[in-house]
Design a protein around this motif. Sequence first.
Motif, mmCIF file in Angstrom:
data_model
loop_
_atom_site.group_PDB
_atom_site.id
_atom_site.type_symbol
_atom_site.label_atom_id
_atom_site.label_comp_id
_atom_site.label_asym_id
_atom_site.label_seq_id
_atom_site.Cartn_x
_atom_site.Cartn_y
_atom_site.Cartn_z
ATOM 1 N N MET A 84 0.842 -1.188 0.000
ATOM 2 C CA MET A 84 0.000 0.000 0.000
ATOM 3 C C MET A 84 0.883 1.246 0.000
ATOM 4 N N PRO A 85 0.354 2.412 -0.402
ATOM 5 C CA PRO A 85 1.168 3.625 -0.452
ATOM 6 C C PRO A 85 1.780 3.978 0.899
ATOM 7 N N ASN B 183 9.037 6.505 -1.141
ATOM 8 C CA ASN B 183 7.933 5.927 -1.898
ATOM 9 C C ASN B 183 8.558 4.937 -2.874
ATOM 10 N N PHE C 274 5.190 3.293 -6.999
ATOM 11 C CA PHE C 274 4.141 3.858 -6.158
ATOM 12 C C PHE C 274 4.193 5.383 -6.236
ATOM 13 N N GLN D 47 6.704 -4.648 -8.929
ATOM 14 C CA GLN D 47 7.430 -4.500 -7.680
ATOM 15 C C GLN D 47 8.669 -5.380 -7.741
ATOM 16 N N ALA E 231 -1.692 0.745 -6.548
ATOM 17 C CA ALA E 231 -0.910 -0.127 -5.673
ATOM 18 C C ALA E 231 -1.441 -1.556 -5.703
ATOM 19 N N ASP F 34 -4.018 6.298 -6.207
ATOM 20 C CA ASP F 34 -2.768 5.739 -5.711
ATOM 21 C C ASP F 34 -2.964 4.350 -5.125
#
Length: 271
Positions: A35-36, A57, A61, A70, A177, A173
């Motif tokens: 998550m952000p 960050n 993201f 990722q 994510a 955002d």
Amino acid sequence: MTVEGTFDADAPAAEPIVVQTSGTGPPVVLVHGGMPAPMTWAAQQELEAAWSLIVPNRRGFMPSPAAPSQDFLADADDLVELITDVPGGVHLVGFSYGGLGAYLAAERLPHLVRSLTLIEAPLWNAAPEDEAVRALADLADRFAASPDDVAAEDEFLALAGVNQEMLAGVGEDVRQAIELGRRLRSPWEVKPRFETITDAGIPTLVCSGEHNPALERLCDALATHLGAQRIRLPGAEHAVQHAPGFNTILATFLTAAEQSRGHGAGGTDER
């Protein structure tokens, strides 16, 4: 007051990621997971009264540059660059997938890591033969590989503390994510060299939320490998950093690490 800054990633062609800094005191790098960062570390802002909080960050993201997936190796590269630029090194705190990059950065620069905290980081190879851990890893793999597997999606998001009601009003955002959560380098590819951390005497803390037996067993194994202090803190499921009392526990651990620089945190078990 929060100041935004950037730093160059290790790869020459990579755009810099965005880092928020706030507070005063010894530097603590908070590495978010799926998550952000602002959502992940919202409860930790009170620590800025005594600690300098450095919140990257992760690549992919917002507002950092977009990324196709990722990748804990890219995270580790970014963190190494960041840590190198902080005089005297930092305390590293890594949550979930972000804990993989944090762990690898500590392996690469043990002399610049004042302490290491891992919160339910999926270092599967800490317990590769444990059937419960393997089943959990398989669930994560199914979620990432099969967008049409509704059962795997529901089970995995529930484990991560995410439900459809929560997603109803989220911003772009968060939606970005969640989509990025299906594209990642597998945690099985992390080949930890635990002795690098223990030989360097890095004080280490391993945290879990007592919401999933497989994660508890994984964190137990990880703490054993690292000779780490082991904390079980229920109340917020996977997002252990939001549980009541977490900030007090973390601040106590960080303070002890500051006082014992390089002597390790021992193997105590607290609740």
